[in-house]
Design an enzyme around this catalytic site. Structure first.
Site, PDB file in Angstrom:
ATOM      1  N   PHE A   1      33.048  41.210  32.866  1.00  0.00           N
ATOM      2  CA  PHE A   1      34.132  42.191  32.931  1.00  0.00           C
ATOM      3  C   PHE A   1      34.868  42.196  31.600  1.00  0.00           C
ATOM      4  O   PHE A   1      35.372  41.158  31.163  1.00  0.00           O
ATOM      5  CB  PHE A   1      35.114  41.875  34.065  1.00  0.00           C
ATOM      6  CG  PHE A   1      36.167  42.948  34.213  1.00  0.00           C
ATOM      7  CD1 PHE A   1      35.917  44.095  34.943  1.00  0.00           C
ATOM      8  CD2 PHE A   1      37.402  42.817  33.581  1.00  0.00           C
ATOM      9  CE1 PHE A   1      36.875  45.104  35.053  1.00  0.00           C
ATOM     10  CE2 PHE A   1      38.362  43.816  33.686  1.00  0.00           C
ATOM     11  CZ  PHE A   1      38.099  44.964  34.428  1.00  0.00           C
TER      12      PHE A   1
ATOM     13  N   ASP B   1      35.408  36.907  24.856  1.00  0.00           N
ATOM     14  CA  ASP B   1      36.448  37.583  25.633  1.00  0.00           C
ATOM     15  C   ASP B   1      37.233  36.506  26.367  1.00  0.00           C
ATOM     16  O   ASP B   1      36.805  36.006  27.406  1.00  0.00           O
ATOM     17  CB  ASP B   1      35.818  38.576  26.615  1.00  0.00           C
ATOM     18  CG  ASP B   1      36.879  39.316  27.445  1.00  0.00           C
ATOM     19  OD1 ASP B   1      38.036  38.865  27.458  1.00  0.00           O
ATOM     20  OD2 ASP B   1      36.529  40.326  28.073  1.00  0.00           O
TER      21      ASP B   1
ATOM     22  N   LYS C   1      46.132  39.002  28.959  1.00  0.00           N
ATOM     23  CA  LYS C   1      46.805  38.498  30.164  1.00  0.00           C
ATOM     24  C   LYS C   1      48.023  37.583  29.933  1.00  0.00           C
ATOM     25  O   LYS C   1      49.132  38.070  29.929  1.00  0.00           O
ATOM     26  CB  LYS C   1      45.761  37.865  31.089  1.00  0.00           C
ATOM     27  CG  LYS C   1      44.821  38.955  31.646  1.00  0.00           C
ATOM     28  CD  LYS C   1      44.074  38.543  32.872  1.00  0.00           C
ATOM     29  CE  LYS C   1      43.497  39.720  33.620  1.00  0.00           C
ATOM     30  NZ  LYS C   1      42.184  40.189  33.166  1.00  0.00           N
TER      31      LYS C   1
HETATM   32  C1  LIG Z   1      41.501  41.480  32.733  1.00  0.00           C
HETATM   33  C2  LIG Z   1      40.361  41.380  31.782  1.00  0.00           C
HETATM   34  C3  LIG Z   1      40.102  42.383  30.838  1.00  0.00           C
HETATM   35  C4  LIG Z   1      40.864  43.685  30.798  1.00  0.00           C
HETATM   36  O1  LIG Z   1      42.204  43.488  30.566  1.00  0.00           O
HETATM   37  P1  LIG Z   1      43.248  44.689  30.865  1.00  0.00           P
HETATM   38  O2  LIG Z   1      44.543  44.149  30.347  1.00  0.00           O
HETATM   39  O3  LIG Z   1      43.229  44.916  32.340  1.00  0.00           O
HETATM   40  O4  LIG Z   1      42.775  45.867  30.119  1.00  0.00           O
HETATM   41  C5  LIG Z   1      39.080  42.179  29.928  1.00  0.00           C
HETATM   42  N1  LIG Z   1      38.354  41.046  29.949  1.00  0.00           N
HETATM   43  C6  LIG Z   1      38.575  40.061  30.841  1.00  0.00           C
HETATM   44  C7  LIG Z   1      37.762  38.823  30.784  1.00  0.00           C
HETATM   45  C8  LIG Z   1      39.575  40.200  31.790  1.00  0.00           C
HETATM   46  O5  LIG Z   1      39.791  39.238  32.701  1.00  0.00           O
END
Ligand SMILES: *Cc1c(COP(=O)(O)O)cnc(C)c1O
Length: 393
Positions: A136, A221, A250
């Site tokens: 994700f 990420d 986050k």
């Molecule tokens: C939450 C998340 C995203 C996206 O972040 P948003 O602030 O919702 O755009 C991308 N990568 C990972 C691993 C995430 O947990």
């Protein structure tokens, strides 16, 4: 009042969310209350955003002070908190240079653009990207193209071409997918939304080697894992593997929207004025909240606390799994990023937890995911275990 609010919500909000029928009103630490005065333990933390829980005095003070002093100037001008936050992240990480966005997906977009721009600027363009199945990386079209979950992509095409998804943890598949046309491999150190899957030992190091051999950039990420979630500032420290570029968001903004791309001088320095930008990125109030959060994590020694609490929580959950072997298949995670893999859909169970005063999240269809604040107490974990006991019974 609650009924009226709920009916207004249904009339006026786009229907791409499905929250339970209650309206949250206030929060303190790991607890929140709804408009009916019902109390909940918050182990969702705004999807892993709250490092210090709700209303931590240092964060509240920092927000209040900065909002009074200077709210926003964008990036045509320097301001103090932006500079301090860049320097702070550089000092905590492998990188020297930081770019701010407002969210995880925007941080990933910046990473993709930097990777392509890097090869473009060298006169050897590369456009191909590799990411993993079940990953994700966000919901904007670039990040969504990397997100290895067809159900999230359906209906939004055409997406970015030249993206390959390989199985997470499969070194051979990665080796086969990466070549001298690959601009970057984008990968989570722990797949979060995909089900809280920790990278198998040695996997990230192998991916690093594959990238280095092909001259491909490695992008971690760490949007969900960064800023102490796993008991280290960044999850890749567990594996002692360094990326070329990293996305964080986050927990970064202390509850306010803030995302960052962190990289080294080598890659950052190919950017030129105007090559990428964001109006809100590096907002003074968000940076102030983020700085206060990082300072509190350090002062209150929350990295080691998160490690201890994570171990305690996982141990308790493992006992629960033993008690309900027909319903729970596995406990997994690191630090305070923990998943309970079920043998049934997680959503109804998540709803049941809300009814019993516990807010959690789901990850994938069968994983109940816990992302409590780093300062969660042992007693709060015990209370959560009591709710889970009740719900499973
Ligand atoms: C939450 C998340 C995203 C996206 O972040 P948003 O602030 O919702 O755009 C991308 N990568 C990972 C691993 C995430 O947990």
């Amino acid at each position: 009042m609650t009924k009226a609010l709920l009916s207004t919500a249904k009339m006026s909000m786009t229907p791409n969310y499905s929250p339970p029928d209650m309206v949250l009103d206030k929060g303190r630490g790991t607890r929140v209350w709804d408009t009916e005065g019902r109390e909940y333990l918050d182990f969702a933390g705004g999807i892993g955003v709250l490092a210090l829980g709700h209303g931590h005095p240092k964060v509240v003070d920092a927000i209040r002070e900065q909002a009074t002093l200077l709210q926003h100037v964008s990036n045509m001008f320097y301001h103090k908190k932006h500079i301090e936050m860049c320097a702070k992240l550089a000092s905590l990480s492998f990188g020297q240079k930081v770019y701010f966005a407002n969210s995880g997906t925007e941080a990933i977009e910046a990473c993709i653009k930097l990777a392509r721009w890097y090869f473009f600027s060298k006169g050897t363009p590369r456009t191909q990207l590799v990411s993993t199945i079940n990953s994700f990386h966000g919901r904007t079209l670039g990040s969504l193209s990397l997100t290895g979950q067809p159900k999230l992509q359906e209906g939004f095409g055409p997406l970015l071409p030249n993206v390959t998804n390989v199985s997470y943890g499969d070194t051979d598949a990665m080796q086969q997918a990466v070549n001298k046309q690959t601009a970057a491999v984008v990968i989570e150190c722990i797949q979060g939304n995909g089900g809280v899957l920790v990278a198998p030992p040695g996997y990230l190091a192998a991916v690093r080697d594959i990238c280095t051999q092909a001259g491909t950039l490695l992008i971690f990420d760490e949007v969900q894992t960064g800023i102490g979630r796993t008991g280290k500032w960044f999850a890749h420290e567990h594996d002692e593997v360094l990326p070329d570029i990293m996305a964080v968001a986050k927990m970064l903004g202390g509850g306010l929207p803030l995302g960052a791309m962190i990289t080294t001088d080598e890659f950052a320095n190919v950017l030129e004025p105007g090559s990428h930008a964001s109006t809100f990125g590096g907002n003074p109030v968000a940076c102030a909240a983020g700085l206060a959060t990082i300072e509190a994590i350090r002062q209150e020694e929350l990295l080691s606390h998160a490690t201890r609490m994570g171990e305690f929580f996982q141990k308790q959950l493992t006992e629960l799994a033993r008690e309900f072997p027909n319903r729970i298949s596995e406990v997994r995670g690191r630090g305070l990023m923990i998943g309970l893999k079920l043998k049934e859909p997680a959503k109804p169970l998540c709803r049941e937890c809300v009814k019993h005063g516990l807010l959690t999240t789901i990850a994938g269809s069968e994983v109940l995911r816990f992302l409590p604040p780093l300062n969660v107490s042992k007693q709060e974990i015990e209370e959560t275990m009591n709710v889970l006991q009740t719900v499973f019974q």
